[in-house]
Enzyme design. Structure first.
Site, mmCIF file in Angstrom:
data_model
loop_
_atom_site.group_PDB
_atom_site.id
_atom_site.type_symbol
_atom_site.label_atom_id
_atom_site.label_comp_id
_atom_site.label_asym_id
_atom_site.label_seq_id
_atom_site.Cartn_x
_atom_site.Cartn_y
_atom_site.Cartn_z
ATOM 1 N N ARG A 122 -1.774 4.457 15.374
ATOM 2 C CA ARG A 122 -2.100 3.519 14.289
ATOM 3 C C ARG A 122 -2.825 2.317 14.867
ATOM 4 O O ARG A 122 -2.219 1.299 15.203
ATOM 5 C CB ARG A 122 -0.834 3.098 13.539
ATOM 6 C CG ARG A 122 -0.321 4.216 12.655
ATOM 7 C CD ARG A 122 0.948 3.846 11.964
ATOM 8 N NE ARG A 122 0.756 2.968 10.821
ATOM 9 C CZ ARG A 122 1.771 2.532 10.066
ATOM 10 N NH1 ARG A 122 3.001 2.886 10.349
ATOM 11 N NH2 ARG A 122 1.533 1.755 9.036
ATOM 12 N N ASP A 308 2.941 7.325 1.392
ATOM 13 C CA ASP A 308 4.368 7.000 1.510
ATOM 14 C C ASP A 308 5.240 7.837 0.574
ATOM 15 O O ASP A 308 6.474 7.708 0.598
ATOM 16 C CB ASP A 308 4.595 5.499 1.230
ATOM 17 C CG ASP A 308 4.171 4.636 2.412
ATOM 18 O OD1 ASP A 308 3.822 5.198 3.468
ATOM 19 O OD2 ASP A 308 4.192 3.393 2.280
HETATM 20 C C1 UD1 Z 1 0.467 0.185 5.009
HETATM 21 C C2 UD1 Z 1 1.886 0.331 4.551
HETATM 22 C C3 UD1 Z 1 2.404 1.727 4.868
HETATM 23 C C4 UD1 Z 1 1.468 2.766 4.273
HETATM 24 C C5 UD1 Z 1 0.028 2.515 4.684
HETATM 25 C C6 UD1 Z 1 -0.959 3.417 3.972
HETATM 26 C C7 UD1 Z 1 2.787 -1.907 4.683
HETATM 27 C C8 UD1 Z 1 3.683 -2.869 5.358
HETATM 28 N N1 UD1 Z 1 2.693 -0.687 5.194
HETATM 29 O O1 UD1 Z 1 0.454 0.348 6.426
HETATM 30 O O2 UD1 Z 1 3.708 1.859 4.326
HETATM 31 O O3 UD1 Z 1 1.869 4.050 4.712
HETATM 32 O O4 UD1 Z 1 -0.349 1.160 4.376
HETATM 33 O O5 UD1 Z 1 -0.871 3.255 2.606
HETATM 34 O O6 UD1 Z 1 2.195 -2.216 3.671
HETATM 35 N N2 UD1 Z 1 -6.577 2.189 10.428
HETATM 36 C C9 UD1 Z 1 -7.595 2.085 11.364
HETATM 37 N N3 UD1 Z 1 -7.809 0.872 11.939
HETATM 38 C C10 UD1 Z 1 -7.072 -0.245 11.629
HETATM 39 C C11 UD1 Z 1 -6.053 -0.115 10.660
HETATM 40 C C12 UD1 Z 1 -5.829 1.108 10.079
HETATM 41 O O7 UD1 Z 1 -8.261 3.057 11.668
HETATM 42 O O8 UD1 Z 1 -7.318 -1.325 12.174
HETATM 43 C C13 UD1 Z 1 -6.309 3.511 9.774
HETATM 44 C C14 UD1 Z 1 -4.881 3.993 9.990
HETATM 45 O O9 UD1 Z 1 -4.721 4.661 11.221
HETATM 46 C C15 UD1 Z 1 -4.698 4.902 8.794
HETATM 47 C C16 UD1 Z 1 -5.497 4.196 7.697
HETATM 48 O O10 UD1 Z 1 -6.400 3.330 8.383
HETATM 49 O O11 UD1 Z 1 -5.270 6.176 9.029
HETATM 50 C C17 UD1 Z 1 -4.666 3.403 6.741
HETATM 51 O O12 UD1 Z 1 -3.765 2.570 7.463
HETATM 52 P P1 UD1 Z 1 -3.334 1.146 6.937
HETATM 53 O O13 UD1 Z 1 -3.670 1.004 5.484
HETATM 54 O O14 UD1 Z 1 -3.852 0.097 7.849
HETATM 55 O O15 UD1 Z 1 -1.751 1.194 7.095
HETATM 56 P P2 UD1 Z 1 -0.833 -0.070 7.251
HETATM 57 O O16 UD1 Z 1 -1.477 -1.238 6.597
HETATM 58 O O17 UD1 Z 1 -0.407 -0.202 8.667
#
Ligand code: UD1
Length: 430
Positions: A122, A308
């Site tokens: 992540r 989720d």
């Molecule tokens: C949030 C939720 C989590 C949920 C997820 C997706 C919270 C506290 N957590 O997690 O419960 O499962 O959204 O709906 O709200 N990514 C990148 N680069 C980044 C950030 C993310 O490539 O800098 C990718 C991740 O690996 C993933 C996708 O983007 O494949 C979505 O992730 P993200 O929306 O960022 O998840 P969280 O915000 O960590």
């Protein structure tokens, strides 16, 4: 460590109330760092993740107190600390949401990289790119992000990643931009209701954010943010989990505090599975008279079916009348619950980023181990449907995001109790 002992195969019936949204509350609590005066946040669920973030905030000189009326009062008592330690951040990735607010308010932030987690790799590259676009100088040193900026400046930023928008990345950049000089445009922003709730909160404090809930958000920077009161939205993931509990047990469950407009994608799947749904603006009832029909699900960012809820829907598919296919479109490796569901007899094959599930008439109780929050909830649901007794170990994963899960389910007639786990941790287990 606690475990849940569940005797399954009883249809759940009755009324239950979903709590406040954990995923809305966490970034809102983190963004409270921006305020110059105390803030009051109502309907914050009493879950372990909230306690963890409260500890992170305490380390940052921000006092979090739960009042007698249940609201959280958050006040900065010392604005000099800027460091969020690995020890706390590694326990919960959402702690990383303090980065943007700290940087904007205190001009410096030293926040541990959260590392990988049980959902797979992540990254936080988009959070960092967004803050860099606002003018922050960033470097990574010994596992910590060190961000500095005498002044943030509005910018035109795209936050779209390979799997769509980033939810907490949008929260971090949007929060920081509230105090930037000039206007910030975030393109490819996450559209989740939790982002809208965060924007509503920030606007209550005096921020100028428009477009939250859409793919482009515009933020006009202001000099400072005041205090204020905000009520967190209901938890759509908890509501969905309780509805699936009704569906998987062939029950009749009424979930209050469930917002129809936030549950569309999940309700469509349940409808196609043969559930009878009746909805009002703030509650949903589900009646499941037969075995579920097979489901075809692809998770994706809002307003699609949330990742989720994928593990819980996979649990439902295990007893469907035929073959279901569950494709994970957000976290491609989010299938740790699959081997545990198989311990109940479920027939599931992984096929790349999908799970192919051949439904059975009956699951049979077994000893299970939760490995993450939503996967753990899926095991609880499957155990409720299984014949005989199941033990779900490492239930602390579920406690991260569910307020009193066993009490809510017991009120619906589930035979479920929390017990101390007497089994010593096995050598080599993590
Ligand atoms: C949030 C939720 C989590 C949920 C997820 C997706 C919270 C506290 N957590 O997690 O419960 O499962 O959204 O709906 O709200 N990514 C990148 N680069 C980044 C950030 C993310 O490539 O800098 C990718 C991740 O690996 C993933 C996708 O983007 O494949 C979505 O992730 P993200 O929306 O960022 O998840 P969280 O915000 O960590």
């Amino acid at each position: 460590m606690d475990l849940l002992r569940i005797t399954g195969d009883t249809p759940l019936t009755g009324t239950v109330t979903a709590g406040g949204s954990k995923n809305a509350a966490l970034p809102i609590m983190a963004a409270s760092i921006l305020a110059t005066e105390p803030v009051l946040i109502e309907r914050v669920p009493e879950v372990v993740d909230v306690t963890t973030l409260s500890a992170v905030l305490a380390q940052l000189g921000v006092e979090v107190k739960r009042q007698d009326d249940g609201a959280l009062r958050i006040e900065t008592v010392d604005s000099s600390p800027t460091r969020a330690d690995y020890e706390l951040v590694r326990r919960m990735r959402a702690s990383f949401c303090v980065l943007g607010p700290l940087l904007a308010r205190r001009r410096r932030a030293v926040v541990s990289l959260p590392g990988g987690c049980n959902l797979g790799d992540r990254p936080v590259d988009l959070h960092l790119a967004g803050l860099a676009a606002l003018g922050a100088k960033l470097r990574i040193d010994r596992g910590y992000v060190i961000a500095e900026a005498d002044e943030l400046r509005g910018a035109d930023i795209s936050l779209l990643g390979p799997h769509g928008a980033t939810v907490t990345g949008t929260a971090n950049v949007m929060s920081a931009a509230t105090l930037a000089r000039g206007t910030t445009i975030i393109r490819g922003a996450a559209r989740e209701p939790e982002i809208v709730d965060l924007a509503d909160f920030l606007n209550t404090l005096g921020a100028r954010i428009v477009g939250a809930g859409e793919a482009t958000i515009e933020i006009v920077g202001v000099e400072h943010l005041n205090g204020g009161t905000h009520r967190v939205i209901p938890d759509r993931i908890e509501a969905a989990t309780l509805l699936i509990a009704g569906a998987i047990t062939g029950g009749n469950v009424h979930v209050k505090n469930a917002r129809l407009e936030h549950l569309g994608g999940v309700l469509d799947v349940l409808d196609r599975a043969g559930a009878e749904l009746s909805v009002s603006a703030n509650s949903v009832s589900i009646l499941m008279q037969n075995r579920p029909r097979p489901i075809q699900v692809t998770t994706c960012p809002y307003p699609g079916v949330p990742t989720d809820v994928q593990p819980q829907l996979t649990a439902l598919a295990t007893i469907a009348e035929g073959r279901s296919e569950i494709v994970e479109g957000v976290f491609p490796d989010r299938f740790m619950h699959v081997p545990e569901l198989k311990r109940l007899g479920a027939r599931i094959e992984r096929a790349g980023h999908a799970a192919v599930v051949d439904g059975l008439r009956r699951l049979v109780g077994a000893e299970l181990m939760a490995s993450d929050l939503r996967g753990g909830a899926a095991l609880v649901l499957a155990a409720l449907a299984a014949e005989g007794v199941s033990l779900v170990r490492r239930i602390y994963h579920v406690d991260r995001g569910h307020e009193q899960i066993e009490r809510k389910l017991a009120r619906l007639g589930a035979q479920i109790e929390r017990c101390r786990d007497q089994q010593p941790a096995k050598v080599g287990s993590s």
